[in-house]
Design a protein around this motif. Structure first.
Motif, PDB file in Angstrom:
ATOM      1  N   LEU A   1      52.500 -19.712 -21.826  1.00 32.43           N
ATOM      2  CA  LEU A   1      53.489 -20.736 -21.506  1.00 32.43           C
ATOM      3  C   LEU A   1      54.713 -20.024 -20.935  1.00 32.43           C
ATOM      4  CD1 LEU A   1      54.102 -23.814 -21.702  1.00 32.43           C
ATOM      5  CD2 LEU A   1      55.244 -23.324 -23.871  1.00 32.43           C
ATOM      6  N   TYR A   2      54.877 -20.075 -19.620  1.00 30.02           N
ATOM      7  CA  TYR A   2      55.993 -19.355 -19.007  1.00 30.02           C
ATOM      8  C   TYR A   2      56.427 -20.031 -17.710  1.00 30.02           C
ATOM      9  CZ  TYR A   2      52.323 -17.198 -16.068  1.00 30.02           C
ATOM     10  OH  TYR A   2      51.267 -16.973 -15.215  1.00 30.02           O
ATOM     11  N   ALA A   3      57.660 -19.736 -17.347  1.00 34.08           N
ATOM     12  CA  ALA A   3      58.220 -20.172 -16.065  1.00 34.08           C
ATOM     13  C   ALA A   3      58.712 -18.940 -15.323  1.00 34.08           C
ATOM     14  CB  ALA A   3      59.374 -21.150 -16.287  1.00 34.08           C
ATOM     15  N   TYR A   4      58.762 -19.021 -14.002  1.00 33.74           N
ATOM     16  CA  TYR A   4      59.181 -17.864 -13.217  1.00 33.74           C
ATOM     17  C   TYR A   4      60.051 -18.277 -12.034  1.00 33.74           C
ATOM     18  CZ  TYR A   4      55.242 -19.184 -10.157  1.00 33.74           C
ATOM     19  OH  TYR A   4      54.375 -19.869  -9.332  1.00 33.74           O
ATOM     20  N   TYR A   5      60.795 -17.292 -11.561  1.00 30.65           N
ATOM     21  CA  TYR A   5      61.674 -17.480 -10.404  1.00 30.65           C
ATOM     22  C   TYR A   5      61.480 -16.310  -9.453  1.00 30.65           C
ATOM     23  CZ  TYR A   5      65.929 -17.481  -7.572  1.00 30.65           C
ATOM     24  OH  TYR A   5      66.815 -17.463  -6.528  1.00 30.65           O
ATOM     25  N   LYS A   6      61.125 -16.626  -8.206  1.00 28.87           N
ATOM     26  CA  LYS A   6      60.956 -15.616  -7.171  1.00 28.87           C
ATOM     27  C   LYS A   6      62.263 -15.462  -6.403  1.00 28.87           C
ATOM     28  CE  LYS A   6      56.058 -16.661  -6.322  1.00 28.87           C
ATOM     29  NZ  LYS A   6      55.077 -17.122  -5.301  1.00 28.87           N
ATOM     30  N   VAL A   7      62.911 -14.327  -6.575  1.00 29.75           N
ATOM     31  CA  VAL A   7      64.129 -14.060  -5.815  1.00 29.75           C
ATOM     32  C   VAL A   7      63.786 -13.890  -4.346  1.00 29.75           C
ATOM     33  CG1 VAL A   7      66.086 -12.502  -5.555  1.00 29.75           C
ATOM     34  CG2 VAL A   7      65.172 -12.988  -7.834  1.00 29.75           C
ATOM     35  N   ASN A   8      62.718 -13.156  -4.086  1.00 35.43           N
ATOM     36  CA  ASN A   8      62.188 -12.982  -2.735  1.00 35.43           C
ATOM     37  C   ASN A   8      60.731 -12.548  -2.877  1.00 35.43           C
ATOM     38  OD1 ASN A   8      62.255 -10.096  -3.210  1.00 35.43           O
ATOM     39  ND2 ASN A   8      64.453 -10.185  -2.725  1.00 35.43           N
ATOM     40  N   ASP A   9      60.118 -12.128  -1.760  1.00 34.86           N
ATOM     41  CA  ASP A   9      58.703 -11.760  -1.806  1.00 34.86           C
ATOM     42  C   ASP A   9      58.449 -10.525  -2.660  1.00 34.86           C
ATOM     43  OD1 ASP A   9      58.041 -13.875  -0.193  1.00 34.86           O
ATOM     44  OD2 ASP A   9      58.060 -12.706   1.666  1.00 34.86           O
TER      45      ASP A   9
END
Length: 362
Positions: A127-135
């Motif tokens: 159970l997790y969430a993520y954020y892509k700053v860039n590639d």
């Protein structure tokens, strides 16, 4: 074993239609920039021993005596006769910058995988969430399956159905914050700060474990060097584990994997190595071998005892019928101590077994 309440199952069944409807709305409104997905698997199996007990109770002197079924001391697929594994449903959303994964499990394999979770979350595998700053940079917060080792919890992700000693006594899951980054087209890295291993709901001791990974990949395969370090309880010294996982397509039909690991907590632990050759004999059928050497340290080990050596040879066939995978498997465990019981209740140092598994992945 943990109990899973009927109300939780009802909640899952109630939410699935909503999740499916949501996926349709996402695909209509954000088809080019995001994706909602539902995937998972179910599995069941039959297991028998050629030279050991196949029951948990024996009549001795006219009285029933409880006995541990003769099985390798590894995770999953150890129950005698016809048995079930787990049902696994993974809900995911992947946007341009943000996303989440909710991986839910029920069944004996799922319960064993989340054994240190509290009863309120014993259906949660990830159970997790993520954020892509860039590639090249991504932050993840939550609970995810371990990055160490060659094998995984889901049977759909492994060639062999039964699992190795190294996988069984390494970490299963982590909860914390990690950052994944790309160094170039081939090299990647990961750093993490986490709760003690397998305490997935919260931190019970106020101590933290640190993790790291360095990876290399190209069109033929990949290699990952992994490590974790940190105290796992109020009384233990820090656990240290370093692990190498690699696999390469040597030809169009032959693949070779390797896993090697070392784990120690103040001299108690293990080290080992396993080869995973796999041969594709046709478009739908392949054969794979796991040849594992596992050695517990002289000061103590987590399986059969201090300074005990274990060998595991597992030959698995894999026949793919669309989403259904049939896996017949022969396994031989040879231990340097007499840790098994044969059919005459005599101690023996080896066990030969057969498993026939069915996995449906969607």
């Amino acid at each position: 074993m943990k109990a899973i309440t009927t109300s939780k199952l009802v909640k899952i069944l109630f939410l699935l239609p909503f999740a499916f409807t949501t996926s349709i709305l996402f695909s209509q409104e954000e088809e080019e920039t995001s994706k909602f997905s539902i995937s998972g698997s179910v599995d069941a199996y039959f297991r028998t021993n050629f030279n050991g007990l196949n029951k948990s109770e024996e009549i001795i002197g006219g009285d029933p005596v409880d006995l541990t079924p003769a099985a390798p001391a590894t995770s999953f697929a150890n129950d005698p006769g016809f048995a079930i594994g787990m049902a696994n449903v993974i809900l995911g959303y992947e946007g341009d910058k943000v996303g989440f994964v909710a991986d839910l499990v029920v069944g004996p394999r799922g319960e064993d995988a989340v054994f240190l979770s509290s009863p309120s979350t014993n259906i949660v595998n990830q159970l997790y969430a993520y954020y892509k700053v860039n590639d090249g940079l991504k932050f993840t917060l939550g609970n995810w399956n371990t990055f160490l080792g060659y094998e995984v919890i889901s049977p759909a992700g492994n060639f062999n159905y039964s699992t190795s000693y190294m996988f069984s006594y390494g970490p299963f899951s982590h909860t914390g914050l990690k950052v994944d980054f790309s160094l170039n087209d081939n090299w990647t890295g990961m750093l993490a700060v986490m709760n003690p291993t397998d305490y997935t709901e919260y931190n019970p001791i106020g101590k933290y474990t640190f993790g790291g990974q360095l990876g290399y990949s190209n069109a033929s395969g990949s290699a990952y060097l992994n490590l974790i370090y940190g105290e796992q309880s109020l009384t233990d010294d820090a656990l240290f584990q370093i692990d190498l996982t690699t696999g390469w397509d040597l030809t169009d039909t032959f693949y070779l994997g390797l896993n090697s690991t070392y784990q120690s907590t103040d001299g108690v632990g293990f080290y080992g190595a396993a080869l995973y050759p796999q041969l594709a004999l046709s478009e739908n059928f392949g054969l794979g071998l796991r040849a594992e050497y596992f050695k517990e340290l002289e000061d103590g080990g987590p399986v059969y005892g201090a300074d005990v050596r274990s060998l595991d040879f597992t030959l698995t066939g894999s026949y793919n019928l669309g989403g259904l995978i049939i896996k017949p498997e022969l396994r031989l465990d040879s231990i340097s101590e007499e840790v098994f019981l044969d059919r005459d209740l005599a101690a023996t140092d080896n066990l030969a077994s057969f498993v026939l598994a069915a996995i449906y992945a969607f």
